[in-house]
Scaffold this motif. Sequence first.
Motif, PDB file in Angstrom:
ATOM      1  N   THR A  32      -0.297  -5.294   3.081  1.00 47.14           N
ATOM      2  CA  THR A  32      -1.218  -6.419   2.900  1.00 47.14           C
ATOM      3  C   THR A  32      -0.458  -7.731   2.756  1.00 47.14           C
ATOM      4  O   THR A  32      -0.823  -8.752   3.353  1.00 47.14           O
ATOM      5  N   GLN A  85       0.594  -0.013   0.297  1.00 48.62           N
ATOM      6  CA  GLN A  85      -0.580  -0.850   0.567  1.00 48.62           C
ATOM      7  C   GLN A  85      -0.278  -2.312   0.249  1.00 48.62           C
ATOM      8  O   GLN A  85      -0.628  -3.206   1.017  1.00 48.62           O
ATOM      9  N   GLY A  86       0.361  -2.549  -0.867  1.00 51.32           N
ATOM     10  CA  GLY A  86       0.701  -3.912  -1.258  1.00 51.32           C
ATOM     11  C   GLY A  86       1.641  -4.569  -0.273  1.00 51.32           C
ATOM     12  O   GLY A  86       1.472  -5.739   0.087  1.00 51.32           O
ATOM     13  N   GLU A 101      -5.571   0.053   4.461  1.00 50.79           N
ATOM     14  CA  GLU A 101      -6.809   0.732   4.066  1.00 50.79           C
ATOM     15  C   GLU A 101      -6.730   2.225   4.354  1.00 50.79           C
ATOM     16  O   GLU A 101      -7.178   3.042   3.550  1.00 50.79           O
ATOM     17  N   GLU A 126       1.291  11.106 -10.057  1.00 51.34           N
ATOM     18  CA  GLU A 126       1.246   9.671 -10.304  1.00 51.34           C
ATOM     19  C   GLU A 126       2.272   8.920  -9.464  1.00 51.34           C
ATOM     20  O   GLU A 126       2.011   7.822  -8.992  1.00 51.34           O
ATOM     21  N   THR A 138       1.942   5.033  -2.771  1.00 52.01           N
ATOM     22  CA  THR A 138       0.845   4.629  -1.891  1.00 52.01           C
ATOM     23  C   THR A 138       0.413   3.200  -2.197  1.00 52.01           C
ATOM     24  O   THR A 138       0.228   2.384  -1.292  1.00 52.01           O
ATOM     25  N   ALA A 139       0.277   2.882  -3.474  1.00 52.82           N
ATOM     26  CA  ALA A 139      -0.117   1.527  -3.866  1.00 52.82           C
ATOM     27  C   ALA A 139       0.939   0.516  -3.439  1.00 52.82           C
ATOM     28  O   ALA A 139       0.606  -0.585  -2.986  1.00 52.82           O
ATOM     29  N   ALA A 140       2.213   0.882  -3.575  1.00 49.84           N
ATOM     30  CA  ALA A 140       3.293  -0.021  -3.157  1.00 49.84           C
ATOM     31  C   ALA A 140       3.246  -0.249  -1.650  1.00 49.84           C
ATOM     32  O   ALA A 140       3.416  -1.384  -1.180  1.00 49.84           O
ATOM     33  N   ASN A 197       0.925   8.309  -6.081  1.00 49.11           N
ATOM     34  CA  ASN A 197      -0.073   7.241  -6.120  1.00 49.11           C
ATOM     35  C   ASN A 197       0.589   5.871  -6.209  1.00 49.11           C
ATOM     36  O   ASN A 197       0.128   4.911  -5.589  1.00 49.11           O
ATOM     37  N   LEU A 198       1.669   5.771  -6.968  1.00 51.14           N
ATOM     38  CA  LEU A 198       2.402   4.506  -7.065  1.00 51.14           C
ATOM     39  C   LEU A 198       3.028   4.140  -5.723  1.00 51.14           C
ATOM     40  O   LEU A 198       3.016   2.984  -5.329  1.00 51.14           O
ATOM     41  N   SER A 235      -5.001   4.600   1.806  1.00 48.51           N
ATOM     42  CA  SER A 235      -5.766   5.008   0.625  1.00 48.51           C
ATOM     43  C   SER A 235      -6.620   6.244   0.899  1.00 48.51           C
ATOM     44  O   SER A 235      -7.040   6.921  -0.036  1.00 48.51           O
TER      45      SER A 235
END
Length: 89
Positions: free
Chosen positions: A79, A75-76, A53, A65, A71-73, A68-69, A56
């Motif tokens: 989690t 986070q994934g 969390e 971009e 960061t999303a990776a 951002n990818l 983000s």
Amino acid sequence: MSTEPYTPDEVELRDCYALVMDERAGEDYDEAKADAERGIAKIKADALREAAEAISLVVIPGSDENDNLATAAAQGWLTGRANRIEEEA
């Protein structure tokens, strides 16, 4: 000689909890040990989810971009690892 305070490891925490629950609360030692292992797993998983969390909330000036990818990776992954830790306990 270290100036850091003593910190028990997971095995000590688990075994101490199981012993106390066995001797004082009358719980089965093995069941109490399993409860402690699940508790430790939950603490670890919660910490990973908190980190996911927090990622983000990090804003990188001039990010694009790809940032951002990434960061999303991250986070994934955090989690997913948190979920696996709880499932394995």
